[in-house]
Design a protein around this motif. Structure first.
Motif, PDB file in Angstrom:
ATOM      1  N   UNK A 189       0.821  -1.213   0.000  1.00 56.14           N
ATOM      2  CA  UNK A 189       0.000   0.000   0.000  1.00 56.14           C
ATOM      3  C   UNK A 189       0.855   1.262   0.000  1.00 56.14           C
ATOM      4  N   UNK A 190       2.020   1.210   0.645  1.00 59.87           N
ATOM      5  CA  UNK A 190       2.902   2.371   0.680  1.00 59.87           C
ATOM      6  C   UNK A 190       3.763   2.471  -0.579  1.00 59.87           C
ATOM      7  N   UNK A 191       4.085   1.321  -1.184  1.00 57.27           N
ATOM      8  CA  UNK A 191       4.913   1.326  -2.383  1.00 57.27           C
ATOM      9  C   UNK A 191       4.016   1.147  -3.604  1.00 57.27           C
ATOM     10  N   UNK A 192       4.189   0.092  -4.343  1.00 57.70           N
ATOM     11  CA  UNK A 192       3.341  -0.185  -5.501  1.00 57.70           C
ATOM     12  C   UNK A 192       3.515  -1.649  -5.884  1.00 57.70           C
ATOM     13  N   UNK A 193       2.798  -2.067  -6.916  1.00 60.68           N
ATOM     14  CA  UNK A 193       2.889  -3.448  -7.372  1.00 60.68           C
ATOM     15  C   UNK A 193       4.215  -3.750  -8.050  1.00 60.68           C
ATOM     16  N   UNK A 194       4.976  -2.721  -8.395  1.00 60.75           N
ATOM     17  CA  UNK A 194       6.231  -2.933  -9.103  1.00 60.75           C
ATOM     18  C   UNK A 194       7.344  -3.436  -8.190  1.00 60.75           C
ATOM     19  N   UNK A 195       7.132  -3.352  -6.871  1.00 65.37           N
ATOM     20  CA  UNK A 195       8.190  -3.729  -5.928  1.00 65.37           C
ATOM     21  C   UNK A 195       8.094  -5.212  -5.576  1.00 65.37           C
ATOM     22  N   UNK A 196       9.262  -5.823  -5.403  1.00 63.01           N
ATOM     23  CA  UNK A 196       9.346  -7.218  -4.998  1.00 63.01           C
ATOM     24  C   UNK A 196      10.266  -7.325  -3.794  1.00 63.01           C
ATOM     25  N   UNK A 197      10.045  -8.372  -2.997  1.00 60.70           N
ATOM     26  CA  UNK A 197      10.889  -8.616  -1.837  1.00 60.70           C
ATOM     27  C   UNK A 197      12.077  -9.484  -2.215  1.00 60.70           C
TER      28      UNK A 197
END
Length: 264
Positions: free
Chosen positions: A168-176
């Protein structure tokens, strides 16, 4: 009286190899033997350590009538491992029943109420559930990310896309991405980066773990390198394999032999 020059008999002179001292020969053979024996010795040493550790923890819980040393003059190595495997198999068979599930639920509630125990128990339980019940949530692939600064790359494992509050703070483009430390991969950093800022690698997670454990000394072979080697082997001339070589298409054909007219 002058010496006569030696006649050239057409024999090529072979360059003599430099002499190797006895100490250098022994040292080279010693290191060669150590390279072969060291992986075998370390493997058996680790197995012996774990077997002895399990035997020392499991065998004391058995009654005297079930211990091998009661009937023999020595302890049987690995007997505790066999008992542990049988115990876990029976425990799994019991917990799959309805009555066993009820016992597991009650035990889970009790342990979750203890102030200090619940923190450790819940953490390990969630970790075990992830690897046992959700095999697709394990590390998927190896990537390179820039860490700890720009133009400095680290090897990491893709865990999962960003979820929950992080998403929610970042976006769907981020991965762990989990970045383990070397040579102890049990510790490390979990970082959330954009997928486009990572470099995907061909190596598997197992190959990446071996590279981290060896501090970068064991590097898996790149598929492009293997493809180049295979292509070079395929380009070997057929004459080396014992097959007759065909004339080149650009070569000019020879003149046909003429026959004397008097022989007709």
């Amino acid at each position: 009286m002058a010496k006569k020059p030696k006649k050239d008999m057409g024999i090529l002179e072979v360059e003599k190899l430099p002499r190797v001292s006895a100490w250098a020969w022994l040292r080279a053979r010693f290191f060669a033997g150590m390279v072969i024996a060291l992986p075998i010795v370390v493997t058996f040493a680790i197995l012996q350590f774990f077997i002895n550790y399990i035997d020392q923890r499991v065998v004391p819980f058995l009654p005297e009538s079930l211990r091998p040393e009661t009937y023999l003059n020595y302890a049987v190595p690995g007997f505790g491992v066999i008992v542990l495997v049988l115990f876990l198999t029976i425990l799994g068979a019991i917990t799959t029943n309805l009555l066993g599930r009820s016992v597991v639920v009650i035990t889970d509630r009790v342990l979750s109420q203890i102030p200090i125990v619940r923190t450790v128990y819940s953490s390990f339980k969630q970790l075990v559930d992830v690897f046992a019940n959700n095999p697709t949530e394990q590390f998927r692939e190896c990537v390179l990310i820039q860490f700890p600064r720009e133009d400095s790359w680290c090897l990491g494992f893709v865990a999962a896309p960003a979820r929950g509050e992080v998403r929610s703070h970042l976006s769907e483009e981020y991965i762990g991405v989990f970045v383990p430390t070397t040579p102890n991969p049990t510790s490390g950093f979990i970082m959330f980066v954009k997928a486009e800022n990572t470099i995907k690698l061909h190596m598997s997670v197992e190959e990446g773990a071996r590279m981290i454990l060896s501090a970068g000394l064991v590097v898996p072979e790149h598929p492009d390198v293997q493809a180049a080697i295979d292509a070079a082997n395929d380009r070997q001339p057929k004459s080396e394999a014992g097959e007759p070589s065909s004339p080149e298409p650009d070569a000019e054909p020879g003149h046909e032999p003429t026959q004397d007219p008097d022989l007709k």
